[in-house]
Scaffold this active site. Sequence first.
Site, PDB file in Angstrom:
ATOM      1  NE  ARG A 105      -3.761   0.621   1.972  1.00 20.41           N
ATOM      2  CZ  ARG A 105      -5.281   0.571   2.761  1.00 20.41           C
ATOM      3  NH1 ARG A 105      -5.482   1.482   3.191  1.00 20.41           N
ATOM      4  NH2 ARG A 105      -6.223  -0.230   1.927  1.00 20.41           N
ATOM      5  CG  HIS A 132      -8.319   0.163  -2.995  1.00 29.14           C
ATOM      6  ND1 HIS A 132      -7.731  -1.161  -2.460  1.00 29.14           N
ATOM      7  CD2 HIS A 132      -9.134   0.175  -1.069  1.00 29.14           C
ATOM      8  CE1 HIS A 132      -8.023  -1.414  -0.963  1.00 29.14           C
ATOM      9  NE2 HIS A 132      -8.570  -0.372  -0.040  1.00 29.14           N
ATOM     10  CD  GLN A 135     -13.282  -1.785  -0.286  1.00 29.39           C
ATOM     11  OE1 GLN A 135     -12.136  -1.715   0.657  1.00 29.39           O
ATOM     12  NE2 GLN A 135     -14.105  -2.100   0.064  1.00 29.39           N
ATOM     13  CG  ASP A 221     -13.407   6.442  -0.597  1.00 30.10           C
ATOM     14  OD1 ASP A 221     -12.944   6.286   0.684  1.00 30.10           O
ATOM     15  OD2 ASP A 221     -12.551   6.010  -0.952  1.00 30.10           O
ATOM     16  CB  CYS A 261     -13.909   1.342   0.803  1.00 29.57           C
ATOM     17  SG  CYS A 261     -13.438   2.800   1.038  1.00 29.57           S
ATOM     18  NE  ARG A 289      -9.895  -5.274   1.380  1.00 26.12           N
ATOM     19  CZ  ARG A 289      -9.442  -4.118   1.215  1.00 26.12           C
ATOM     20  NH1 ARG A 289     -10.101  -3.702   1.724  1.00 26.12           N
ATOM     21  NH2 ARG A 289      -8.115  -4.122   1.223  1.00 26.12           N
TER      22      ARG A 289
HETATM   23  N1  NVA Z   1      -9.922   6.737  -0.838  1.00 26.55           N
HETATM   24  C1  NVA Z   1     -10.001   6.321   0.262  1.00 26.55           C
HETATM   25  C2  NVA Z   1      -9.558   4.836   0.186  1.00 26.55           C
HETATM   26  C3  NVA Z   1      -9.380   4.658   2.158  1.00 26.55           C
HETATM   27  C4  NVA Z   1      -9.723   2.735   1.615  1.00 26.55           C
HETATM   28  C5  NVA Z   1      -8.045   6.768   0.886  1.00 26.55           C
HETATM   29  O1  NVA Z   1      -7.543   6.938  -0.115  1.00 26.55           O
HETATM   30  O2  NVA Z   1      -7.741   7.341   1.052  1.00 26.55           O
HETATM   31  N1   CP Z   2     -10.529   0.146   2.885  1.00 28.39           N
HETATM   32  C1   CP Z   2      -9.667  -0.160   3.310  1.00 28.39           C
HETATM   33  O1   CP Z   2      -8.767  -0.683   2.558  1.00 28.39           O
HETATM   34  O2   CP Z   2      -9.436   0.169   5.237  1.00 28.39           O
HETATM   35  P1   CP Z   2      -8.291   0.372   5.061  1.00 28.39           P
HETATM   36  O3   CP Z   2      -7.901   1.747   4.722  1.00 28.39           O
HETATM   37  O4   CP Z   2      -8.875  -0.102   6.801  1.00 28.39           O
HETATM   38  O5   CP Z   2      -7.364  -0.789   4.982  1.00 28.39           O
END
Ligand code: NVA
Ligand code: CP
Length: 307
Positions: A105, A132, A135, A221, A261, A289
């Site tokens: 990540r 992502h 997700q 989101d 998500c 997930r």
């Molecule tokens: N769009 C959000 C998703 C978090 C799981 C982010 O990138 O922070």
């Molecule tokens: N939805 C998701 O990816 O959650 P986290 O940021 O907690 O991993």
Amino acid sequence: MTSVRHYLQFSDLTPDEYHHLFARSQVLKRRQSAGELYRPLVGKVMSMVFEKNSTRTRVSFEAGMAQLGGHAMFLDTKSSQIGRGEPIEDTARVLSRMSDIIMIRTFEQGLVERLAAHSRVPVINGLTNEYHPCQVLADIFTYVERHGSIKGKTVAWIGDGNNVCRTWLQAARLLGFKLKVASPLGYELTALDGHHYGPDVLELTQDPVRAVQEADIVTTDVFTSMGYEAEQIARREAFAGYQVTVALMQHAKPHALFMHCLPAHRGEEVAAEVIDGPQSVVWDEAENRMHVQKALIEFLLLGRSQD
Ligand code: NVA
Ligand code: CP
């Protein structure tokens, strides 16, 4: 190295492979809830690299690897040499000599691609600024397990045209559904993969009501994704009017599912009555997930298992 498969974007797998993964996720989920042990990955190790925070992604991969009989290792920027500037190519060479699969990540998609290019083992994208895929894999499985195929359905996205939204777009083209996106000016979805997305796949609007009409799924989101914190105040202003409310849900199909998500901000992008209401499937999405990622890891390491 050429035979190694990675999962860096949703478009990295074929529709047929997705159908396998959805069926397989169902098998592994049923097996887990029945308490049956299934441990094809004894002795296998996953390296998990986190340059951004996480709850679900970390726990779902770590729990999933343990359930499959393997082990997952957590590395973050601060406590590893990644934060001290070791080139990602060198990190890839080293991690892939000691682990069987890598999850990352991070910020730029380009970094994940460089990691994969220098890895001997499969790399999974656990979220970048651009995509992502894990997700949306879980979200579509959440729909499929309730209602069957998503082909021909309509998904409404309310808010930021961000990483999750862009992943939904790739999924729409691949799996044959329509994505309607309502975003404020300046925050529209842009495709980055060079594909032309015709009106049968994508409709862009600034009007949330228009986006949710005929929708089978309504999803949203946070206003401010990780990495964009400096824009928080401007975003809060721009996104006023883009909250998924009970009134907005009433313009969708009567039994439309609400998805998010997570993590969510009640009172910002979604009303508490919606996320905690009867149409919400957010806890299933979170749990799924783990099930879909188990199926994905199994697929990347062992192929189309029928066990
Ligand atoms: N769009 C959000 C998703 C978090 C799981 C982010 O990138 O922070
Ligand atoms: N939805 C998701 O990816 O959650 P986290 O940021 O907690 O991993």
